[in-house]
Design an enzyme around this catalytic site. Structure first.
Site, mmCIF file in Angstrom:
data_model
loop_
_atom_site.group_PDB
_atom_site.id
_atom_site.type_symbol
_atom_site.label_atom_id
_atom_site.label_comp_id
_atom_site.label_asym_id
_atom_site.label_seq_id
_atom_site.Cartn_x
_atom_site.Cartn_y
_atom_site.Cartn_z
ATOM 1 N N SER A 118 0.851 -1.190 0.000
ATOM 2 C CA SER A 118 0.000 0.000 0.000
ATOM 3 C C SER A 118 0.889 1.243 0.000
ATOM 4 O O SER A 118 2.106 1.148 0.198
ATOM 5 C CB SER A 118 -0.850 0.012 1.266
ATOM 6 N N LYS A 119 0.244 2.377 -0.183
ATOM 7 C CA LYS A 119 0.981 3.637 -0.169
ATOM 8 C C LYS A 119 1.677 3.798 1.189
ATOM 9 O O LYS A 119 2.817 4.229 1.276
ATOM 10 C CB LYS A 119 -0.018 4.775 -0.407
ATOM 11 N N ARG A 120 0.929 3.426 2.229
ATOM 12 C CA ARG A 120 1.482 3.566 3.583
ATOM 13 C C ARG A 120 2.717 2.671 3.769
ATOM 14 O O ARG A 120 3.735 3.116 4.302
ATOM 15 C CB ARG A 120 0.380 3.204 4.601
ATOM 16 N N ALA A 123 4.688 1.589 1.513
ATOM 17 C CA ALA A 123 5.790 2.102 0.692
ATOM 18 C C ALA A 123 6.466 3.274 1.407
ATOM 19 O O ALA A 123 7.693 3.353 1.470
ATOM 20 C CB ALA A 123 5.259 2.538 -0.666
ATOM 21 N N ASP A 124 5.634 4.156 1.964
ATOM 22 C CA ASP A 124 6.174 5.291 2.725
ATOM 23 C C ASP A 124 7.074 4.808 3.848
ATOM 24 O O ASP A 124 8.179 5.308 4.057
ATOM 25 C CB ASP A 124 5.016 6.065 3.376
#
Ligand code: GLU
Length: 515
Positions: free
Chosen positions: A264-266, A268-269
């Site tokens: 998810s974007k999270r 990846a962050d």
């Protein structure tokens, strides 16, 4: 067999992330492998979530990856328009057909009424709270109202949706080329809305109608769409298109690096890696997410890396250019189970592709970066030498400029550990003698510099390994780095002996604990 036609059908609801890029790649590879067509269709039926910048971003990504569609919005083709918002009337007439044949119905219920129905079912201990074959009987729809009542409501402009009449007690079976037979019972499915109150079709209806009209032979998409597939199969049947149903291929999930859940974007962050192929600016927050491209990845590396997420070419080979991927691609070798996203592996691919690039073009990057970021003018020849020096050691082309700073400036700091360990009268003498010997030359190549160094050390009877690292520290400040003799060649004997002499003084101070 008819010509293979596959489509990449993203919804422009935000930045396309790399999972979507993988889907596009697999579609492209299969189309090209089979001599078929790769089509782009923009599924923009969800106006509430529409993001204007998203379509251009999708197209730029495909073009960057070199997987250009042959039909699509702005490209055209025999089956357009390829933007669903431009196909409104098509969906309306197909919806009407289903209504006329009793396979879909008008539903006038308000959100509040639907909530009430759910509440009631919940209180009665019913587990399935869907709008379905049981609950529809208690609602305000064209199955419970008379024809006149329905017409009155329609004429009065009362908002409505059209729902698909899910068959009762049906076993739905379809064959997925990756998963095999998939079996679902219709009692687990609800009467999905196929046309919304704004007159636009929902994803399900538009998707099926378009796949049929665009003569799509294979639906290759992410696993998250697997639960929608039974409804799609039923829609094909409802339209009597069963014999034209495409083959389904649901790609395995891309998992977080630790394998725990979907990427998810999270995540990846948190992992410090991009999830977008190109820089993406969130239109609401204005936040900019760095893309693979901007981080310095080449598209070859990204395409190669993503194509191996879920597809196993068999054998040990991992490096494939687009041609090689097309040649080797097969649906049979797509796996079922989730595949972990490994950013280190992505970097490994980039490093590989960097090495295969023309050094002249990498030199251009170096020259530009040095000028833009450090105000340093660098000749094409030196640019190329820098590339040769570092190409085995960097992952991204932008690292050349920072790594080569010591070429342009003599060191300000020296590796103290090396000095404390190795600086003594003998090594001092050795560096001094080597500097004196270098003074004789106006230029020197790497081999000559090495030979001179070896000869000098032998002549003063010191083991070269006791001096080599000190020599490096005196030239670049650090105790490790690329080929030292090449560095001597690049900087030239004059600069090198100057640096050695300057460093010797500093080394004395450091050793004495004065620096
Ligand atoms: N519009 C869907 C998406 O955004 C496409 C699903 C499909 O390929 O059928 O991914």
């Amino acid at each position: 067999m008819s010509q293979v036609r596959v489509r990449f059908a993203p919804s422009p609801t935000g930045g396309l992330h790399i999972g979507g890029v993988r889907t596009a790649i697999f579609n492209h590879l299969y189309a090209k492998k089979m001599g078929g067509k790769f089509i782009l269709r923009i599924e923009d039926t969800d106006q509430a979530r529409f993001v204007a910048e998203a379509e251009a971003y999708i197209k730029e990504t495909l073009s960057w990856c070199n997987i250009n569609p042959e039909e699509g919005p702005d490209i055209g083709g025999d089956y357009g328009p390829y933007r669903q918002s431009e196909r409104k009337s098509i969906y309306q007439s197909y919806t009407q057909q289903l209504i006329d044949e009793g396979k879909a119905y008008y539903a006038f219920d308000t959100r509040h009424e639907i909530d009430q129905m759910r509440e009631k079912l919940k209180n009665a201990g019913v587990l399935n709270l869907n709008y379905n074959s049981a609950s529809r009987k208690t609602m305000t729809n064209s199955l419970t109202l008379s024809k006149n009542e329905v017409n009155e409501k329609l004429e009065a402009g009362i908002p409505y949706v059209v729902r698909f009449k899910m068959p009762d007690k049906r076993e739905i079976r379809f064959y997925d080329l990756v998963r095999g037979w998939v079996l679902v019972h219709s009692s687990t499915l609800d009467d999905k809305v196929i046309l919304k109150s704004d007159g636009l079709a929902t994803y399900h209806l538009a998707n099926v109608v378009d796949d049929y009209l665009m003569k799509i032979t294979h639906v290759i998409r992410g696993e998250e769409w697997l639960p929608s597939a039974p409804l799609h199969v039923l829609l094909y049947e409802a339209f009597n298109w069963g014999s034209d149903m495409p083959d389904y291929v649901h790609l395995p999930l891309i998992l977080k690096p630790d394998g725990n859940g979907k990427l998810s974007k999270r995540s990846a962050d948190k992992g410090g890696f991009p999830i977008f192929p190109l820089n993406w600016t969130d239109p609401c927050s204005g936040e900019i997410y760095e893309g693979f491209r901007e981080m310095g990845f080449s598209s070859n590396a990204v395409v190669n890396f993503l194509s191996l997420l879920g597809w196993n070419p068999g054998g040990d080979q991992e490096i494939f250019d687009l041609k090689g991927l097309i040649k080797n691609f097969s649906i049979e070798r797509i796996g079922k189970s989730g595949t972990k996203f490994d950013f280190e592996k992505a970097k490994w691919f980039n490093q590989h592709y960097l090495k295969t690039m023309k050094f002249e073009s990498l030199a251009q990057v170096v020259i530009k970066d040095l000028r833009d970021e450090y105000s340093i003018e660098c000749s094409p020849q030196l640019g190329k030498q820098i590339v040769e020096l570092f190409v085995q050691r960097v992952t991204f082309s932008r690292e050349f400029a920072s790594a080569s700073q010591f070429i342009f400036h003599q060191p300000q700091l020296y590796d103290q550990k090396v000095i404390h360990k190795k600086w003594n009268e003998k090594s001092k003498n050795a560096l001094n003698v080597y500097a004196n010997k270098l003074d004789v030359f106006s230029d020197i190549n790497g081999d000559e510099a090495r030979e001179l160094f070896q000869r000098t050390m032998v002549s003063i009877q010191i083991n070269p390994s006791k001096v080599l690292q000190l020599l490096r520290v005196s030239i670049m400040g650090e105790g490790s780095g690329p080929d030292l003799m090449k560095i001597i060649e690049i900087l030239g004997p004059f600069e090198i002996s100057k640096r050695i002499r300057n460093a010797m003084e500093q080394f004395d101070y450091i050793k004495a604990g004065l620096l």
